[in-house]
Design a protein around this motif. Structure first.
Motif, PDB file in Angstrom:
ATOM      1  N   ILE A  19       0.854  -1.189   0.000  1.00  0.00           N
ATOM      2  CA  ILE A  19       0.000   0.000   0.000  1.00  0.00           C
ATOM      3  C   ILE A  19       0.888   1.237   0.000  1.00  0.00           C
ATOM      4  O   ILE A  19       1.713   1.402   0.905  1.00  0.00           O
ATOM      5  N   THR A  53       1.979   5.299   0.291  1.00  0.00           N
ATOM      6  CA  THR A  53       1.558   6.456   1.087  1.00  0.00           C
ATOM      7  C   THR A  53       0.713   7.362   0.187  1.00  0.00           C
ATOM      8  O   THR A  53       0.915   7.392  -1.032  1.00  0.00           O
ATOM      9  N   ALA A  80      -0.854   4.107   3.219  1.00  0.00           N
ATOM     10  CA  ALA A  80      -0.130   3.271   4.188  1.00  0.00           C
ATOM     11  C   ALA A  80      -0.264   3.832   5.599  1.00  0.00           C
ATOM     12  O   ALA A  80      -0.218   3.081   6.579  1.00  0.00           O
ATOM     13  N   ALA A  98      -3.357   2.421   7.071  1.00  0.00           N
ATOM     14  CA  ALA A  98      -3.131   1.050   7.508  1.00  0.00           C
ATOM     15  C   ALA A  98      -2.396   1.039   8.844  1.00  0.00           C
ATOM     16  O   ALA A  98      -2.733   0.264   9.750  1.00  0.00           O
ATOM     17  N   SER A 150       0.642  -2.675   5.776  1.00  0.00           N
ATOM     18  CA  SER A 150       0.717  -2.010   4.462  1.00  0.00           C
ATOM     19  C   SER A 150       1.571  -2.799   3.480  1.00  0.00           C
ATOM     20  O   SER A 150       1.347  -2.734   2.269  1.00  0.00           O
TER      21      SER A 150
END
Length: 232
Positions: free
Chosen positions: A111, A113, A116, A119, A180
């Motif tokens: 994932i 940013t 993230a 997460a 993430s």
């Protein structure tokens, strides 16, 4: 209730609490290391071995928590040492499972940013939820420093226990699934451990019903969901 009187028994209880902390640290270390994808590691072989490894821990965790087994252990080691014995065995088996976990190559997803960060916030919420739920049922009992409370009284119905019946397990789900960087190893760890919780909860609740009686049935009617609101 105070710690047992003899020096050896006190050392046994305190040692169990320390190994409990070591087990938590080992589980955290294993999950963090799984964030780095393995260079090699066959999926099917790793999956089978890891299921067997975690199953050995899960089998103890469920069987030794049953009331007839606890009563037998109490007769063998004395009632004040029943809970510390459970903590010793569970902690050592969890440490062994983490150390024996087989690497599996591959990355499922990463994932980026700023998503993230979301997460990470979910994982932080899982950690806070776990600590708060453990505090409400007394973390000293979980660590074996105190015996489980008597069968009298009502089930916990405060904090997150008002929304799910097993918020510690919900915290675990958030911690392992909100990563993430989801490598194949992390996905297998999350899936196997969550599957165990799903299977174990009905047996745990059966014991709680025997322990608390009608108040627990009322609590189940009040709080519908076991782990995941709207799902399970």
């Amino acid at each position: 209730m105070a710690l047992p009187g003899s020096l050896l028994a006190r050392a046994y209880v305190i040692g169990g609490a320390l190994i409990f902390v070591v087990a938590l640290a080992t589980g955290t270390w294993r999950f963090v290391t799984l964030g780095t994808p393995a260079q090699e590691g066959p999926l099917v072989e790793g999956l089978l071995i890891n299921v067997l490894v975690f199953g050995a821990f899960g089998l103890h965790h469920s069987v030794l928590a049953r009331e007839p087994v606890k009563a037998r252990v109490s007769r063998l080691v004395s009632p004040p040492l029943e809970r510390p014995t459970y903590v010793w065995v569970a902690s050592l088996l969890f440490i062994a499972a983490c150390l024996a976990w087989r690497p599996i190559a591959g990355v499922v997803y990463r994932i980026p940013t700023p998503w993230a960060w979301l997460a990470g916030a979910l994982q932080l919420a899982g950690g806070v939820l776990t600590l708060d739920a453990a505090r409400r049922i007394d973390i000293r009992v979980l660590a074996g420093l105190r015996p489980e409370p008597s069968q009298e009284g009502d089930p916990v119905a405060r904090g997150a226990y008002r929304f799910v019946r097993h918020p510690i397990y919900l915290g675990w789900v958030l911690l392992v699934w909100a990563a993430s960087d989801m490598t194949t190893g992390r996905l297998v760890f999350a899936a196997v451990s969550t599957a165990y919780l799903v299977v174990a909860v009905p047996f745990e609740e059966r014991s709680l019903r025997r322990r608390f009686g009608p108040p627990y049935d009322a609590y189940r009617r009040q709080v519908r969901w076991r782990i995941l609101p709207g799902l399970y």
